[in-house]
Design an enzyme around this catalytic site. Structure first.
Site, mmCIF file in Angstrom:
data_model
loop_
_atom_site.group_PDB
_atom_site.id
_atom_site.type_symbol
_atom_site.label_atom_id
_atom_site.label_comp_id
_atom_site.label_asym_id
_atom_site.label_seq_id
_atom_site.Cartn_x
_atom_site.Cartn_y
_atom_site.Cartn_z
ATOM 1 N N GLU A 1 -20.789 -29.422 3.067
ATOM 2 C CA GLU A 1 -20.857 -28.946 4.843
ATOM 3 C C GLU A 1 -19.352 -29.432 5.309
ATOM 4 O O GLU A 1 -18.786 -28.889 6.885
ATOM 5 C CB GLU A 1 -22.347 -29.455 5.211
ATOM 6 N N ASP B 1 -39.983 -23.379 1.129
ATOM 7 C CA ASP B 1 -38.944 -24.175 0.615
ATOM 8 C C ASP B 1 -39.311 -25.954 1.312
ATOM 9 O O ASP B 1 -38.904 -27.143 0.906
ATOM 10 C CB ASP B 1 -37.938 -23.629 1.142
#
Lengths: 325, 264
Positions: free
Chosen positions: B8, B66
């Site tokens: 990222e 999640d």
């Protein structure tokens, strides 16, 4: 620098060395005027900046953001003063402006920002320059489809950042052959018993070993010989005791088993004999020793090197003699 | 499209680099929670005067199963703090498309927060959504409270409005569309029409998000109070609807909050 030495003539090389020193002086003057900054981080990349800005990069000085210009990203942003010095030296703004470094009313800030028209991305948070440079290179290669290149100077310390490795993986994956990452390693990390190969090519015929004065004579000799198409390897042993036998042996084998030692010392017990000892157990390695063979006299330094057989000219002769045998 | 893989920091750096000298209009997209991993690069982007745009998806507890490691609950705060930034929080497909169009043409860092659950279409392409212009999506002459939500929580607010209407309680519902700049004028005027009572509902921690943006917008007004519904603790896995309920930002929670305010 080692690579460039083979491709730049000696006059240009001297000019680039002179500019590098000017950039050093500017960096020290501006940080001194500011009373703050990082002059040593500037000085360590003086040659890199000189070669990039005054030999390698293609750019229009009057139009620093020109679409076709090569890009330059100073990832080690704390070396900003030498970036400013380079642009001043190139002629973008007067040298005297450099003395306004870090002042509230000057855009020559402590770290580079795009408030300056020659800065594309702000740096100073270490480890981020190469990511932006990779984006610029990707754009150049695949979107603009232009031939400008992107140069990025990275400090050795910041190369520990994960983002630098991410950028390298990205650049490799996308084959960014228009991106040049230069890692500045000011601390050479010289070690006891570890020699340095300071000049090398794939076609070296002889290994020349010198120290200090004679090492530079060897490099000069290498330049002279290169003109005639003869390449030589040059090694700096750094320590004579212990001597780096392994590096000497492996390089000698790659250069036909031929070694020349050059020392500003009598032939006995100096560099030459240390090298002889190091290769004593190897077949097919010969050592020719250049050393001061007699009691010398007064004279200019260069004259004496010549007279006592340890100058660049003497090395050239010795190389040619060995190769003609 | 440039695939940047699981990296990222590099993603953000590459995006900023692509945008230099106006050569491209970069959109940098990943899960909103992982943009926080590159906050330093984003912060430097503002100093670099970048026009890069960011899209953070899968925001909030509404992603469901999640779990908390994948839930962005700080992203609004992070992007609001970037100088010169614009923060979009579109509520449906039409407003998301419009946000992308606006972001592409807006200088500075733009952030678009998107959500995982399917949402109904709320707007038509002719609605001409604008930066800093909120939309009043439900209104009557007898509204008692102004409820402000975005995307998932906007739809919860509309559900709450339906439930409350059964008992004869009307509420006004506002979609701010952009959290920064926030439409202070629309919020203030609607608050005044609803007794000075505002409830904000956000799928985000209470700090630095929608609620605080609204608080700032009415800070200089007397007689306006703001009650904030937000995720108050580290959440857990579960079904989306269960989590909205558990963390106090569901339609039921809004109904309770409205009733509580009106009983005071």
């Amino acid at each position: 620098r080692v690579v460039m030495a083979g491709t730049i003539d000696s006059k240009t090389k001297q000019t680039l060395k002179d500019i590098a020193n000017k950039l050093r002086i500017h960096s020290i003057n501006s940080t001194t005027a500011a009373g703050t900054g990082h002059p040593t981080s500037c000085c360590s990349i003086a040659e890199v900046m000189s070669v990039l800005f005054f030999n390698t990069m293609k750019y229009t000085i009057s139009e620093p953001r020109g679409a076709n210009n090569d890009r330059f990203v100073l990832s080690k942003g704390h070396a900003a003063p030498i970036l400013y010095a380079a642009w001043a030296e190139a002629g973008l703004f007067p040298e005297s402006d450099l003395l306004n470094l870090r002042k509230i009313d000057s855009d020559l800030e402590g770290h580079p920002t795009p408030r300056l028209n020659f800065v594309d991305v702000a740096t100073g948070s270490l480890g981020q320059g190469l990511n932006c440079a990779a984006g610029m290179a990707y754009t150049g290669k695949y979107i603009d489809k232009a031939d400008y290149r992107v140069f990025c100077v990275i400090g050795d310390g910041e190369s520990a950042e994960g983002s630098v490795w991410e950028a390298m993986a990205f650049s490799s994956f996308y084959k960014l052959d228009n991106l040049v990452a230069i890692f500045d390693s000011p601390d050479d990390n010289l070690q006891i018993g570890k020699a340095r190969v300071v000049r090398k090519s794939d076609s070296d015929k002889v290994t020349v070993i010198g120290c200090c004065v004679t090492l530079f004579e060897a490099l000069k000799a290498a330049d002279k010989l290169a003109i005639d198409g003869v390449n030589i390897r040059v090694i700096d042993p750094f320590t004579i005791k212990p001597i780096d036998a392994e590096t000497i042996r492996s390089n000698a084998k790659e250069t036909g088993g031929k070694i020349i030692t050059v020392e500003d010392h009598y032939p006995e017990g100096g560099l030459g004999e240390a090298v002889c000892s190091a290769v004593a157990c190897c077949r097919d390695i010969t050592v020719k020793k250049l050393a001061v063979q007699e009691v010398p006299r007064s004279g200019k330094s260069a004259e004496l090197l010549e007279k006592y057989g340890i100058s660049a000219n003497c090395i050239v002769k010795a190389v040619n003699q060995i190769l003609s045998q």
